[in-house]
Design an enzyme around this catalytic site. Structure first.
Site, mmCIF file in Angstrom:
data_model
loop_
_atom_site.group_PDB
_atom_site.id
_atom_site.type_symbol
_atom_site.label_atom_id
_atom_site.label_comp_id
_atom_site.label_asym_id
_atom_site.label_seq_id
_atom_site.Cartn_x
_atom_site.Cartn_y
_atom_site.Cartn_z
ATOM 1 N N ARG A 81 33.630 50.301 1.822
ATOM 2 C CA ARG A 81 33.548 51.488 2.681
ATOM 3 C C ARG A 81 34.877 52.239 2.751
ATOM 4 O O ARG A 81 34.965 53.306 3.327
ATOM 5 C CB ARG A 81 33.111 51.086 4.089
ATOM 6 C CG ARG A 81 31.664 50.641 4.125
ATOM 7 C CD ARG A 81 31.260 50.246 5.511
ATOM 8 N NE ARG A 81 31.406 51.313 6.480
ATOM 9 C CZ ARG A 81 30.544 52.316 6.635
ATOM 10 N NH1 ARG A 81 29.481 52.390 5.884
ATOM 11 N NH2 ARG A 81 30.752 53.243 7.557
ATOM 12 N N CYS A 102 29.563 45.758 4.290
ATOM 13 C CA CYS A 102 28.617 44.711 4.669
ATOM 14 C C CYS A 102 27.317 45.293 5.213
ATOM 15 O O CYS A 102 27.307 46.334 5.847
ATOM 16 C CB CYS A 102 29.257 43.810 5.717
ATOM 17 S SG CYS A 102 30.487 42.733 4.994
ATOM 18 N N LYS A 120 42.886 42.408 6.278
ATOM 19 C CA LYS A 120 41.933 43.153 5.438
ATOM 20 C C LYS A 120 41.605 44.504 6.062
ATOM 21 O O LYS A 120 41.346 45.470 5.348
ATOM 22 C CB LYS A 120 40.653 42.330 5.280
ATOM 23 C CG LYS A 120 39.514 43.111 4.690
ATOM 24 C CD LYS A 120 38.213 42.353 4.791
ATOM 25 C CE LYS A 120 37.028 43.276 4.600
ATOM 26 N NZ LYS A 120 36.799 44.210 5.710
ATOM 27 N N ASN A 121 41.625 44.577 7.386
ATOM 28 C CA ASN A 121 41.265 45.840 8.040
ATOM 29 C C ASN A 121 42.448 46.795 8.190
ATOM 30 O O ASN A 121 42.305 47.854 8.788
ATOM 31 C CB ASN A 121 40.620 45.566 9.402
ATOM 32 C CG ASN A 121 39.173 45.100 9.244
ATOM 33 O OD1 ASN A 121 38.678 45.002 8.128
ATOM 34 N ND2 ASN A 121 38.514 44.811 10.345
ATOM 35 N N ASP A 130 33.716 40.929 14.765
ATOM 36 C CA ASP A 130 33.894 40.035 13.601
ATOM 37 C C ASP A 130 34.244 38.597 14.019
ATOM 38 O O ASP A 130 34.243 37.713 13.184
ATOM 39 C CB ASP A 130 35.003 40.559 12.686
ATOM 40 C CG ASP A 130 34.740 41.962 12.197
ATOM 41 O OD1 ASP A 130 34.585 42.162 10.989
ATOM 42 O OD2 ASP A 130 34.676 42.868 13.046
ATOM 43 N N VAL A 188 28.486 46.176 19.308
ATOM 44 C CA VAL A 188 29.183 47.087 18.386
ATOM 45 C C VAL A 188 28.287 47.488 17.207
ATOM 46 O O VAL A 188 28.180 48.662 16.868
ATOM 47 C CB VAL A 188 30.505 46.469 17.889
ATOM 48 C CG1 VAL A 188 31.218 47.422 16.930
ATOM 49 C CG2 VAL A 188 31.410 46.138 19.069
HETATM 50 C C1 UD1 Z 1 35.666 48.373 11.099
HETATM 51 C C2 UD1 Z 1 36.022 47.058 10.455
HETATM 52 C C3 UD1 Z 1 34.972 46.004 10.760
HETATM 53 C C4 UD1 Z 1 34.747 45.907 12.250
HETATM 54 C C5 UD1 Z 1 34.484 47.277 12.857
HETATM 55 C C6 UD1 Z 1 34.429 47.221 14.376
HETATM 56 C C7 UD1 Z 1 37.263 47.686 8.505
HETATM 57 C C8 UD1 Z 1 37.319 47.757 7.011
HETATM 58 N N1 UD1 Z 1 36.127 47.236 9.020
HETATM 59 O O1 UD1 Z 1 34.462 48.834 10.505
HETATM 60 O O2 UD1 Z 1 35.448 44.751 10.255
HETATM 61 O O3 UD1 Z 1 33.651 45.069 12.500
HETATM 62 O O4 UD1 Z 1 35.522 48.192 12.502
HETATM 63 O O5 UD1 Z 1 35.612 46.680 14.895
HETATM 64 O O6 UD1 Z 1 38.226 47.986 9.189
HETATM 65 N N2 UD1 Z 1 29.500 54.613 13.829
HETATM 66 C C9 UD1 Z 1 28.668 55.725 13.817
HETATM 67 N N3 UD1 Z 1 29.034 56.809 13.047
HETATM 68 C C10 UD1 Z 1 30.182 56.830 12.322
HETATM 69 C C11 UD1 Z 1 31.038 55.690 12.344
HETATM 70 C C12 UD1 Z 1 30.663 54.597 13.100
HETATM 71 O O7 UD1 Z 1 27.635 55.737 14.473
HETATM 72 O O8 UD1 Z 1 30.465 57.837 11.647
HETATM 73 C C13 UD1 Z 1 29.113 53.414 14.613
HETATM 74 C C14 UD1 Z 1 28.788 52.216 13.723
HETATM 75 O O9 UD1 Z 1 27.477 52.270 13.222
HETATM 76 C C15 UD1 Z 1 29.016 51.066 14.672
HETATM 77 C C16 UD1 Z 1 30.173 51.563 15.557
HETATM 78 O O10 UD1 Z 1 30.223 52.980 15.389
HETATM 79 O O11 UD1 Z 1 27.890 50.879 15.490
HETATM 80 C C17 UD1 Z 1 31.515 50.975 15.176
HETATM 81 O O12 UD1 Z 1 31.778 51.185 13.804
HETATM 82 P P1 UD1 Z 1 33.250 51.365 13.238
HETATM 83 O O13 UD1 Z 1 34.212 51.014 14.320
HETATM 84 O O14 UD1 Z 1 33.363 52.691 12.610
HETATM 85 O O15 UD1 Z 1 33.308 50.261 12.114
HETATM 86 P P2 UD1 Z 1 34.001 50.338 10.707
HETATM 87 O O16 UD1 Z 1 35.215 51.204 10.760
HETATM 88 O O17 UD1 Z 1 32.973 50.619 9.660
#
Ligand code: UD1
Length: 442
Positions: free
Chosen positions: A98, A122, A24-25, A312, A334
């Site tokens: 997202r 989520c 899915k990711n 996850d 995270v």
């Molecule tokens: C992706 C995964 C999710 C997984 C996560 C961490 C997908 C669709 N989802 O989510 O399943 O749990 O990676 O492995 O692939 N952050 C910021 N600013 C930003 C972007 C992120 O502060 O612009 C922070 C987030 O709030 C969080 C951390 O960075 O605390 C990690 O987030 P991120 O790795 O970006 O998660 P996703 O890509 O949304």
């Protein structure tokens, strides 16, 4: 499905075999990557999950033709007629996922502008997109934030840039990759995320003609090219789903063979599974996970970016830890809000206490702030059936595991959310001997 209620009769060890398909990711991102090509891409091992449907609709709105391929689970995406989409039609997808934010770079390259509706995903914390927007601006994009979403423009061809992420965000790293490949010149991204799904996305882009190198110090270097072509790619398996079924086997004292599970993507999880007392047998076709009998061992665990223990994997494992003999500590580093689901486990009989402090390990970003991000779990606890509302994807599946491990029956509402990431999860549960059925919502 969303309006229905799932009734789960607990107490039966789950035994049998199931198959996991593409991640899915990765898959929705590989679908977005297809927009960058001049010829069709063929993606294989595509799971039938809601996120794939949402991204199909979104890229179709932008002129991509999405059709089934020759083999089951294959999709062909033809981007030869990419065009501006109708803003109202795109806005109808607000809050559904997202993934749309990752369309920014590809759309800016193809049409010079992009509209991204208000994002969903989520509810596991603030989930900001500041890293994404800072990166896009550094490439030369103009970003206009309005109440209904983001309006972006590229007044000229985007140009390569030097970027350092404040935290190795998965989404922001993908944003940079999907933008840098067609940008003018070199992009260097420091403190990048290096999750296996990102490496698989790099593989897709390399097949399309991109020039990307990944260095050992979390630096990714991209030399922009003028044109990319379509690629044929089989997605890596969903290592998050694999871990969910592994923990289901452990928590229900069961024995499950997960066909398609791949060892190399989840070595950290496999070590932890063994440390808790689970048994594994790794073969070329998949991995067998089972509870060997006897007590499970508590442990201290910290979630982290890859190659650490993935966030996850945390929720399903915590359900299994409620059955371990002694005190376990889980430090979520995270996402700040990813332990809220434990309330429901407590309601079912688990002993779990949340703390704002960074317990047991290194201090993390959330230590001096007001986030309950460490959990202390005392076991073993007898779990009892309950009436629960599913909060998010991974937390939701952990409710299902808890309900399967509990005495008596549980009723789970809002189960449709699980469909976002788990293909045919009800069929798979039934195939493992779970006693589950739909009942009309009262
Ligand atoms: C992706 C995964 C999710 C997984 C996560 C961490 C997908 C669709 N989802 O989510 O399943 O749990 O990676 O492995 O692939 N952050 C910021 N600013 C930003 C972007 C992120 O502060 O612009 C922070 C987030 O709030 C969080 C951390 O960075 O605390 C990690 O987030 P991120 O790795 O970006 O998660 P996703 O890509 O949304």
């Amino acid at each position: 499905m969303a309006g229905e209620v799932l009734r789960v009769q607990g107490g039966t060890p789950l035994v049998g075999e199931l198959t996991v398909r593409g991640a899915k990711n990765l898959v929705p991102k590989a679908m977005v990557a297809a927009l960058l090509g001049t010829t069709p891409s063929r993606l294989r091992n595509i799971p039938d999950i809601a996120d794939v449907g949402i991204v199909s609709e979104l890229v179709e709105l932008h002129g991509v033709r999405v059709t089934p391929g020759d083999e089951p689970g294959e999709l062909v995406l033809d981007p030869s007629a990419v065009e501006d989409a109708d803003v109202v039609a795109v806005a109808a997808h607000a809050g559904s996922s997202r993934i749309p934010v990752l369309l920014c770079g590809p759309l800016l390259h193809r049409t010079g502008r992009a509209f991204i509706p208000d994002l969903g995903g989520c509810r596991i914390g603030d989930r900001p997109i500041d890293f994404h927007l800072d990166a896009l601006r550094a490439f030369g994009a103009v970003v206009d934030k309005r109440p209904d979403g983001l309006y972006l423009k590229a007044p000229e061809r985007l140009r390569g840039t030097l970027l350092t992420l404040p935290y190795p965000s998965v989404g922001a790293t993908e944003q940079v990759l999907l933008t840098a490949v067609l940008a003018d010149g070199v992009t260097e991204l420091r403190n990048a995320a290096v999750e296996p799904e990102i490496v698989d996305l790099i593989a897709v882009l390399q097949k399309m003609g991109a020039n990307i190198s990944l260095h050992t110090d979390r630096t990714i270097r991209v030399v922009g090219v003028d044109e990319l072509r379509g690629a044929t790619h089989r997605s890596m398996p969903d290592r998050l789903e694999v871990a969910s079924w592994a923990c289901t086997a452990l928590a229900t004292q069961g024995d499950v063979f997960v066909r398609g599970a791949r060892q190399v993507d989840m070595m950290t999880f496999l070590n932890v599974f063994r440390a808790v007392g689970g048994e594994i047998d790794i073969t070329d076709d998949g991995i067998r996970f089972w509870h060997p009998g006897g007590p499970l061992t508590p442990l201290h665990l910290e979630t982290d970016v890859h190659p650490g223990f993935m966030t996850d994997w945390q929720q399903p494992l915590v359900v299994a830890l409620t059955q371990a003999s002694g005190v376990s500590i889980v430090h979520e580093t995270v996402f700040e809000g990813r332990l809220g689901y434990t309330d429901a486990l407590v309601q079912m009989g688990a002993t779990i206490q949340l703390f704002r402090e960074c317990l047991g390990g290194q201090p993390c970003r959330y230590g001096q702030r007001n986030y309950a991000h460490s959990a202390v779990i005392a076991g073993p606890s007898k779990l009892y059936g309950a009436d629960l509302e599913i909060p998010d994807l991974r937390g939701g599946f952990s409710y299902v595991i808890a309900a399967l491990a509990a005495q008596g029956h549980s009723t789970l509402r809002n189960v449709g959310i699980i469909k976002r990431g788990y293909e045919d999860f009800l069929g798979k549960l039934a195939g493992l001997g779970a006693d589950v059925e739909w009942v009309p919502a009262s």
